[in-house]
Design a protein around this motif. Sequence first.
Motif, PDB file in Angstrom:
ATOM      1  N   SER A 174       0.830  -1.196   0.000  1.00 50.13           N
ATOM      2  CA  SER A 174       0.000   0.000   0.000  1.00 50.13           C
ATOM      3  C   SER A 174       0.864   1.245   0.000  1.00 50.13           C
ATOM      4  O   SER A 174       2.083   1.189   0.193  1.00 50.13           O
ATOM      5  CB  SER A 174      -0.899   0.011   1.232  1.00 50.13           C
ATOM      6  N   LYS A 175       0.204   2.370  -0.206  1.00 50.54           N
ATOM      7  CA  LYS A 175       0.913   3.627  -0.378  1.00 50.54           C
ATOM      8  C   LYS A 175      -0.099   4.751  -0.145  1.00 50.54           C
ATOM      9  O   LYS A 175      -1.252   4.636  -0.549  1.00 50.54           O
ATOM     10  CB  LYS A 175       1.427   3.650  -1.815  1.00 50.54           C
ATOM     11  N   ILE A 176       0.339   5.820   0.495  1.00 46.30           N
ATOM     12  CA  ILE A 176      -0.519   6.990   0.676  1.00 46.30           C
ATOM     13  C   ILE A 176       0.200   8.200   0.099  1.00 46.30           C
ATOM     14  O   ILE A 176       1.391   8.374   0.357  1.00 46.30           O
ATOM     15  CB  ILE A 176      -0.764   7.297   2.165  1.00 46.30           C
TER      16      ILE A 176
ATOM     17  N   ARG B 280     -15.909  10.041  -1.725  1.00 46.72           N
ATOM     18  CA  ARG B 280     -16.011  10.365  -0.315  1.00 46.72           C
ATOM     19  C   ARG B 280     -17.369  11.031  -0.171  1.00 46.72           C
ATOM     20  O   ARG B 280     -17.594  12.147  -0.624  1.00 46.72           O
ATOM     21  CB  ARG B 280     -14.904  11.339   0.045  1.00 46.72           C
TER      22      ARG B 280
ATOM     23  N   THR C   1     -16.639   6.416   2.909  1.00 41.74           N
ATOM     24  CA  THR C   1     -15.702   6.304   1.793  1.00 41.74           C
ATOM     25  C   THR C   1     -16.128   5.138   0.913  1.00 41.74           C
ATOM     26  O   THR C   1     -16.397   4.055   1.417  1.00 41.74           O
ATOM     27  CB  THR C   1     -14.279   6.038   2.306  1.00 41.74           C
TER      28      THR C   1
ATOM     29  N   ASP D  46      -9.330  13.525   2.171  1.00 40.34           N
ATOM     30  CA  ASP D  46      -9.770  14.898   1.947  1.00 40.34           C
ATOM     31  C   ASP D  46      -8.745  15.668   1.108  1.00 40.34           C
ATOM     32  O   ASP D  46      -7.704  15.148   0.729  1.00 40.34           O
ATOM     33  CB  ASP D  46     -10.017  15.598   3.288  1.00 40.34           C
TER      34      ASP D  46
ATOM     35  N   GLN E 246      -5.885  18.226   0.413  1.00 40.46           N
ATOM     36  CA  GLN E 246      -4.755  18.662   1.218  1.00 40.46           C
ATOM     37  C   GLN E 246      -3.664  19.254   0.357  1.00 40.46           C
ATOM     38  O   GLN E 246      -3.589  18.975  -0.835  1.00 40.46           O
ATOM     39  CB  GLN E 246      -4.170  17.457   1.947  1.00 40.46           C
TER      40      GLN E 246
ATOM     41  N   VAL F 235      -5.891  13.425  -1.025  1.00 42.22           N
ATOM     42  CA  VAL F 235      -5.172  12.307  -0.422  1.00 42.22           C
ATOM     43  C   VAL F 235      -5.663  10.999  -1.043  1.00 42.22           C
ATOM     44  O   VAL F 235      -6.865  10.769  -1.140  1.00 42.22           O
ATOM     45  CB  VAL F 235      -5.405  12.263   1.101  1.00 42.22           C
TER      46      VAL F 235
ATOM     47  N   ARG G 295      -5.176   6.753  -1.103  1.00 46.22           N
ATOM     48  CA  ARG G 295      -4.558   5.536  -0.576  1.00 46.22           C
ATOM     49  C   ARG G 295      -4.691   4.453  -1.640  1.00 46.22           C
ATOM     50  O   ARG G 295      -5.775   4.233  -2.170  1.00 46.22           O
ATOM     51  CB  ARG G 295      -5.231   5.102   0.715  1.00 46.22           C
TER      52      ARG G 295
END
Lengths: 662, 176
Positions: A516-518, A569, A580, A598, A600, A609, A611
């Motif tokens: 995973s990655k954000i 969202r 979500t 949200d 950012q 953002v 994910r």
Amino acid sequence: MLAEIGLFALILALLTAVAQAVLPMVGAVRGNVAMMMFGRTAAQLQAVLIVTAFAMLMICFGRADFSVQLVAEHAALSQPLPYRLAATWGNHEGSMLLWVLILAIFGAGIARFGDNLRPSLQARVLSVQAMISVAFLAFSLFTSNPFLRLFPVPADGAELNPLLQDPGLVFHPPLLYLGYVGFSVTFSFAVAALLEGRADAAWARWMRPWVLAAWVPLTCGIALGSFWAYYELGWGGWWFWDPVENASLMPWLIGTALLHSAIVTEKRQALAGWTILLAILAFSLSLIGTFLVRSGILTSVHAFAVDPQRGVFILAMIVGSTGTALALFAWRAPQLKSGALFAGISREAGLTLNNLFLMAVTAVVFLGTFYPVIMEAVSTDKISVGPPYYNLVFVPLMIPLLLLVTVGPVLQWKRDGAARVGDKLRWTAIVALSAFAGLWIALGIRNAASAFGFALAVWLVLGGVMVLVRRWRGPDGFSGRLVRNTPPAVIGMALAHAGLGVMTAGVVMMSGYATSKILVMTPGETTMLGAMQVTLNSVGEVRGANYTATQARFAVREGDRLRDLKSERRFYPISRSQTTEAGIGTSILGNSYVAIGDVQAGPRGQGIVVRIYHHPLVGWIWFGALMMAMGGASSLADRRFRIGAPVRAPRPLFSGNLVPAE
Amino acid sequence: MKRLLFIAPVIAFVALVGVFGYGLTQDPKKLPSALIDRPLPAFDLPGITPGGGFASASLKGEPMLLNVFASWCAACPQEHPMLTRISGEGVPVYGLAWKDKPQDTRDWIERFGNPYRRIAADEAGRTAIDLGVTGVPETFILDKKGRVRFKQIGPISPEDWDGTLKPLIARLRAEA
């Protein structure tokens, strides 16, 4: 008017249940046939009344009749009709009504399909069933009446929790309840057996289909719940060891043990006391699960409105049912005739070991779930245990259990020899061990645990396949006659055990190889996660029936495959809450999963953002569960259950070459 | 002796009912308040890298967040961008890695980025017990004197931050 009809039907159902609880029991003690027969009529009448009540409530929801308080609190005009109907059971009062509805339907089932039951046993079962019914109907009517009126009538209602406005959640509670409440039948059978002082092969044979009838929907319900959490909570996980998840897992584990021990009681008349105890525990844990969700004793994302008063009532019910049943067990079970003896290596011994492991696993889950409550009682701390605890204790207990799953079906009843068992398992073991060795080398020395997990999956799937192969291969090779004559119960067992293997493969893959990655992304931006290329195409506002949402569209490329995924969202203005919706691209080999957060500030200015997850083989987890459920259903379809007539003693087909017992 | 075996379930059950009964008398909503307006329980924990930890006594001087998280926690990645934003707005965020191997925490931080000023590793989970942590993520808001003023259970959503936590931080900053 409709609400009053519903309420009236519910009151009548309570009165019917009271009569059904008393008369058949008295009849069974006195040997009065008419009184015993009354149980059948009453059970069916009760079902009709509760179906009426439930239908009335559902119509009130469908018509958005806000003069009914429950409707006003849980349905809104802007809500789509299916979700408004689903809201019937998406709240405490309505879900209790669903509970008694299923309870009554099961009761009617015993009355309807129990022609071959011993009349005194059937009467006692129906009477115990009605006692549970009385408790729940009283609970519903006196503490959580779903038909309360509201005045003045509001113009529009509140709404169902948005998290629950989802197709998965429409079917999840009814399936779970079918399981929970289904165990009430086995509970009634257990108590009736204790009262009669008889728990013989016939008793176990009658009870087994009801165990399956509860176990199959419970399996589906848990799998569906897990799937829902996966795509709806937007965390990308499939099991969180949440108290409410555990509450459904515990009856499932005990139910699985019961499923197997009832076979021993049926075939060998052994373990009768143990089977009875499991039947009591399975339902008790279902009740405790209910208690857990509604009393506020533990906090959970799933919890309904918390009300300690309801908790007291449910606790009283648990004391009344489980307490009485266990006391009865302590008193009567020692007198039950204990069955035939068996050797250390035998089908009976294997199933006993399976039961012990399942009990241990249940105990571990139980302790983890209730640790905070217990800690609070003995000290002042309020803490909970997290996934590290479960990983530490659950996994080591599951490994021997899973190893055993493939050994069990090759064992002979009564007595078997280690050499003969080894002989039958040779090829399965060789393949599994080579898989382990090969994978260990391929995955690298550090990943021995993953290699072992996959080998375990191979062992389980192959074990299931081999059950059928051994069955189908006669002395002259494969024979169509043997294939045709395979009982559905054997196919069911093979399917369920193989399903467990498929699930194991999914779990091992997800634990070791999910990535995973954000990051904050701006439209047009592209990022990589492993071999997955994710491009954020656009971000926009969309409007649904009862929500507004930020929607992001992604192009996800994996190899040659290009997919459009969208994640939302959502904001639900009526309940002022947010959900979500993840964008999920599914395939047999794994899912790509994107979820947005949200807006950012990121390195390239204002972005959103994101994910991103890659979930290899995650679908296998639910498909494996589905296979298990189908196995159970296939077993349930076995005509040996439906025909209650005593079976002929199996004639040996060829002397000296016995067909393995199933 | 065998008799005892059959009675054991009843005894276990009675004990359990006692515990449940007691649990019912406790108000679940009281949960977060045990530490409110009290100083943090004393702790001095190592970090996930040598010298990176911190002691409870050092958490004072300005309003700040103490965030309890773990690499195994499913909801933490969801909260993570919010913490990045909060620390970007100049509010110090301290991390307490709960029941997590330092290597796992390091990998997690490396993958998602580090919003924390410092991270303490509570590998045994003892400090979390003192703090009354019920799950991850959980966040404590501390005032200038290092007292706990608020406890957030579950991930901080943008709404939580804008509606509750940020105004609270502003109020705490204005305090003497």
